[in-house]
Write a protein that holds these residues in place. Structure first.
Motif, mmCIF file in Angstrom:
data_model
loop_
_atom_site.group_PDB
_atom_site.id
_atom_site.type_symbol
_atom_site.label_atom_id
_atom_site.label_comp_id
_atom_site.label_asym_id
_atom_site.label_seq_id
_atom_site.Cartn_x
_atom_site.Cartn_y
_atom_site.Cartn_z
ATOM 1 N N ASP A 18 0.841 -1.388 0.177
ATOM 2 C CA ASP A 18 0.020 -0.125 0.014
ATOM 3 C C ASP A 18 0.911 1.375 -0.103
ATOM 4 O O ASP A 18 0.220 2.313 0.157
ATOM 5 C CB ASP A 18 -0.885 -0.119 1.239
ATOM 6 C CG ASP A 18 0.029 0.084 2.447
ATOM 7 O OD1 ASP A 18 0.801 -0.490 2.569
ATOM 8 O OD2 ASP A 18 -0.577 0.911 3.327
ATOM 9 N N VAL A 19 2.093 1.285 -0.269
ATOM 10 C CA VAL A 19 2.919 2.197 -0.271
ATOM 11 C C VAL A 19 3.599 2.541 -1.629
ATOM 12 O O VAL A 19 4.179 1.675 -2.145
ATOM 13 C CB VAL A 19 4.195 1.870 0.988
ATOM 14 C CG1 VAL A 19 4.962 3.114 0.803
ATOM 15 C CG2 VAL A 19 3.451 1.958 2.491
ATOM 16 N N GLY A 20 3.373 3.852 -1.937
ATOM 17 C CA GLY A 20 4.137 4.061 -3.251
ATOM 18 C C GLY A 20 5.134 4.941 -2.897
ATOM 19 O O GLY A 20 5.350 5.840 -2.120
ATOM 20 N N LEU A 21 6.383 4.799 -3.923
ATOM 21 C CA LEU A 21 7.804 5.701 -3.595
ATOM 22 C C LEU A 21 7.793 6.403 -4.826
ATOM 23 O O LEU A 21 7.811 6.005 -5.912
ATOM 24 C CB LEU A 21 8.903 4.476 -3.337
ATOM 25 C CG LEU A 21 8.423 3.264 -2.139
ATOM 26 C CD1 LEU A 21 9.810 2.338 -2.181
ATOM 27 C CD2 LEU A 21 8.429 3.987 -0.805
ATOM 28 N N VAL A 22 8.909 7.426 -4.439
ATOM 29 C CA VAL A 22 9.561 8.091 -5.512
ATOM 30 C C VAL A 22 11.001 8.165 -5.084
ATOM 31 O O VAL A 22 11.258 8.506 -4.081
ATOM 32 C CB VAL A 22 8.865 9.354 -5.692
ATOM 33 C CG1 VAL A 22 9.752 10.273 -6.650
ATOM 34 C CG2 VAL A 22 7.253 9.543 -6.036
ATOM 35 N N PHE A 23 11.806 7.878 -6.181
ATOM 36 C CA PHE A 23 13.221 8.251 -6.108
ATOM 37 C C PHE A 23 13.803 8.184 -7.171
ATOM 38 O O PHE A 23 13.173 7.493 -8.125
ATOM 39 C CB PHE A 23 13.937 7.234 -4.825
ATOM 40 C CG PHE A 23 14.090 5.945 -4.969
ATOM 41 C CD1 PHE A 23 15.245 5.248 -5.786
ATOM 42 C CD2 PHE A 23 12.886 4.961 -4.609
ATOM 43 C CE1 PHE A 23 15.080 3.786 -6.052
ATOM 44 C CE2 PHE A 23 13.076 3.674 -4.628
ATOM 45 C CZ PHE A 23 14.158 3.208 -5.513
ATOM 46 N N PRO A 24 15.081 8.713 -7.428
ATOM 47 C CA PRO A 24 15.662 8.589 -8.925
ATOM 48 C C PRO A 24 15.932 7.117 -9.453
ATOM 49 O O PRO A 24 16.045 6.269 -8.778
ATOM 50 C CB PRO A 24 16.875 9.543 -8.945
ATOM 51 C CG PRO A 24 16.747 10.259 -7.441
ATOM 52 C CD PRO A 24 15.820 9.403 -6.481
ATOM 53 N N ASN A 25 16.333 7.242 -10.666
ATOM 54 C CA ASN A 25 16.822 5.971 -11.334
ATOM 55 C C ASN A 25 18.423 5.714 -10.767
ATOM 56 O O ASN A 25 19.211 6.586 -11.098
ATOM 57 C CB ASN A 25 16.749 6.215 -12.892
ATOM 58 C CG ASN A 25 17.116 5.055 -13.664
ATOM 59 O OD1 ASN A 25 17.669 4.097 -13.260
ATOM 60 N ND2 ASN A 25 16.618 4.978 -14.773
ATOM 61 N N PRO A 26 18.483 4.479 -10.181
ATOM 62 C CA PRO A 26 20.017 4.346 -9.952
ATOM 63 C C PRO A 26 20.889 3.958 -11.226
ATOM 64 O O PRO A 26 22.194 4.085 -10.762
ATOM 65 C CB PRO A 26 19.661 2.833 -9.189
ATOM 66 C CG PRO A 26 18.263 2.730 -8.939
ATOM 67 C CD PRO A 26 17.444 3.612 -9.879
ATOM 68 N N LYS A 27 20.340 4.044 -12.466
ATOM 69 C CA LYS A 27 21.369 4.035 -13.482
ATOM 70 C C LYS A 27 21.946 5.609 -13.782
ATOM 71 O O LYS A 27 23.035 5.324 -14.435
ATOM 72 C CB LYS A 27 20.490 3.373 -14.836
ATOM 73 C CG LYS A 27 20.135 2.058 -14.542
ATOM 74 C CD LYS A 27 21.460 1.352 -14.902
ATOM 75 C CE LYS A 27 21.496 -0.246 -15.009
ATOM 76 N NZ LYS A 27 22.762 -0.952 -15.177
ATOM 77 N N THR A 28 21.047 6.337 -13.149
ATOM 78 C CA THR A 28 21.661 7.668 -13.801
ATOM 79 C C THR A 28 21.935 8.646 -12.288
ATOM 80 O O THR A 28 22.550 9.618 -12.432
ATOM 81 C CB THR A 28 20.755 8.484 -14.480
ATOM 82 O OG1 THR A 28 19.322 8.667 -13.523
ATOM 83 C CG2 THR A 28 20.343 7.847 -15.749
ATOM 84 N N SER A 29 21.507 8.101 -11.391
ATOM 85 C CA SER A 29 21.556 8.789 -10.062
ATOM 86 C C SER A 29 22.522 8.149 -8.963
ATOM 87 O O SER A 29 22.013 7.083 -8.543
ATOM 88 C CB SER A 29 20.232 9.230 -9.655
ATOM 89 O OG SER A 29 20.310 9.764 -8.238
ATOM 90 N N GLY A 30 23.426 8.887 -8.461
ATOM 91 C CA GLY A 30 24.106 8.440 -7.237
ATOM 92 C C GLY A 30 23.438 8.295 -6.115
ATOM 93 O O GLY A 30 23.213 7.513 -5.193
ATOM 94 N N ASN A 31 22.653 9.335 -6.107
ATOM 95 C CA ASN A 31 21.344 9.585 -4.732
ATOM 96 C C ASN A 31 20.499 8.228 -4.803
ATOM 97 O O ASN A 31 20.648 7.820 -3.771
ATOM 98 C CB ASN A 31 20.755 10.764 -5.233
ATOM 99 C CG ASN A 31 19.456 11.062 -4.191
ATOM 100 O OD1 ASN A 31 19.150 10.302 -3.614
ATOM 101 N ND2 ASN A 31 18.990 12.309 -4.198
ATOM 102 N N ALA A 32 20.263 7.850 -6.014
ATOM 103 C CA ALA A 32 19.237 6.542 -5.962
ATOM 104 C C ALA A 32 19.951 5.374 -5.617
ATOM 105 O O ALA A 32 19.502 4.477 -5.089
ATOM 106 C CB ALA A 32 18.589 6.538 -7.438
ATOM 107 N N ARG A 33 21.333 4.981 -5.978
ATOM 108 C CA ARG A 33 22.151 4.096 -5.658
ATOM 109 C C ARG A 33 22.279 4.075 -4.218
ATOM 110 O O ARG A 33 22.374 2.947 -3.875
ATOM 111 C CB ARG A 33 23.555 4.088 -6.493
ATOM 112 C CG ARG A 33 23.325 3.827 -7.962
ATOM 113 C CD ARG A 33 24.799 3.310 -8.539
ATOM 114 N NE ARG A 33 25.820 4.348 -8.711
ATOM 115 C CZ ARG A 33 25.704 5.455 -9.609
ATOM 116 N NH1 ARG A 33 24.896 5.470 -10.874
ATOM 117 N NH2 ARG A 33 26.619 6.335 -9.531
#
Length: 334
Positions: A141-156
């Motif tokens: 029941d939880v939706g998430l937002v974060f960047p694409n780990p392929k393009t973003s160090g943040n997301a990795r």
């Protein structure tokens, strides 16, 4: 020499003098997507410092994007003097191609990372989904937002935070770890290319229940004016990933452009107490002991896990998890 030639010669001299007067040393800093406000504050301080020290004017140009995208642009020929990234692997890729020196991480203190952060959870007013820890991110029941780990160090770092949590929970059982991380990735509603795009998707476009990004970005959102009326809340899990922000001179470029001295000092400047205080003002955790003590009260108490302490070297992590057909690709293909 006749009068016409004299006038022509004087004009050439005047033109040369005018050109010299407007000539100005410049460097280009390629940085991560959510660092815009930070370097808008740091760069004028450094320009003033350089002017006082050398009498020379300096112009710092900026490029912002996901750090993996930045690294690829540099490999393809973009002339960047310094990188201020948020992931070691994106500098190592440059070192592997002799664009950055192999010993880049040894040139400055703390593995050339003047500040650091972690991944936290930004939730909506009242925390309606009762998000407390990484387990909650895997709920249906939880939706998430974060960047694409392929393009973003943040997301990795987000990916690694989930992996490290599961590694401890399941005592290293990789099948169970993959299943858990797959559930988290399966709940992502939007994969922007960079961290600022993720902020926009969550805060402006009302996507997802949780934004996963750097603690520093979330503190800036909560304490800033732009989204104040939405009353977002920050949840820092008891254990999260250590997110270092490594910096390096791009050796191949500074040697071509003759900017090594100013580029090196630009990075060293970020370790000075005044700039460490400025960085802390943007809610980064800093490496200067005195400044860190001054700002300790603004940060949650959290156990920070260095990925290399659990998963091997950054090169091992990159090869296993983020390379083509690595674990990330395998999980997303399921």
């Amino acid at each position: 020499m006749n009068l016409k030639k004299i006038v022509g010669a004087l004009a050439l001299v005047a033109t040369a003098a005018s050109t010299a007067a407007v000539a100005q040393t410049s460097i280009l800093n390629a940085s991560f997507d959510v660092a815009r406000e930070t370097f808008a504050a740091v760069n004028p301080k450094f320009a003033e410092h350089w002017k006082q020290k050398t009498g020379e004017d300096i112009k710092i140009d900026q490029s912002f994007a996901g750090t993996s995208r930045q690294a690829q642009d540099i490999i393809q020929g973009k002339k960047v003097d310094v990188v201020t990234f948020n992931q070691v692997t994106d500098i190592d890729i440059l070192a592997d191609r002799d664009i950055v020196a192999a010993d880049w991480a040894e040139r400055l203190p703390n593995n050339s990372s003047p500040y650091y952060s972690t991944i936290a959870f930004l939730v909506r007013k009242g925390n309606p989904k009762n998000i407390k820890d990484w387990d909650d991110l895997a709920r249906e029941d939880v939706g998430l937002v974060f960047p694409n780990p392929k393009t973003s160090g943040n997301a990795r770092y987000t990916y690694l935070g989930a992996w490290l949590y599961a590694h401890e929970k399941f005592d290293g059982d990789e099948a169970k770890i993959r299943e858990f991380v797959g559930q988290v990735l399966g709940n992502v509603e939007n994969f922007p290319t960079g961290g600022r795009g993720a902020t926009v998707a969550f805060a402006q476009n009302d996507q997802g229940d949780v934004l996963l990004t750097f603690e520093s970005e979330e503190l800036n959102i909560v304490n800033g004016e732009e989204f104040k009326d939405q009353e977002f809340e920050i949840v820092v899990p008891p254990t999260s990933v250590l997110a270092e922000f490594p910096v390096a001179v791009v050796d191949k470029v500074v040697d071509e452009r003759g900017t090594r001295d100013v580029a090196t000092e630009y990075l060293e400047f970020q370790y000075t107490p005044d700039i460490q205080r400025l960085l802390a003002g943007f809610n980064y955790r800093v490496t200067n002991d005195e400044v860190a003590k001054e700002n300790a009260g603004k940060f949650a108490d959290v156990k920070l896990v260095n990925p290399t302490d659990v998963l091997g070297s950054w090169k091992d992590i990159q090869t296993k998890h983020f390379a083509t057909d690595g674990v990330l690709d395998q999980i997303q293909a399921q």
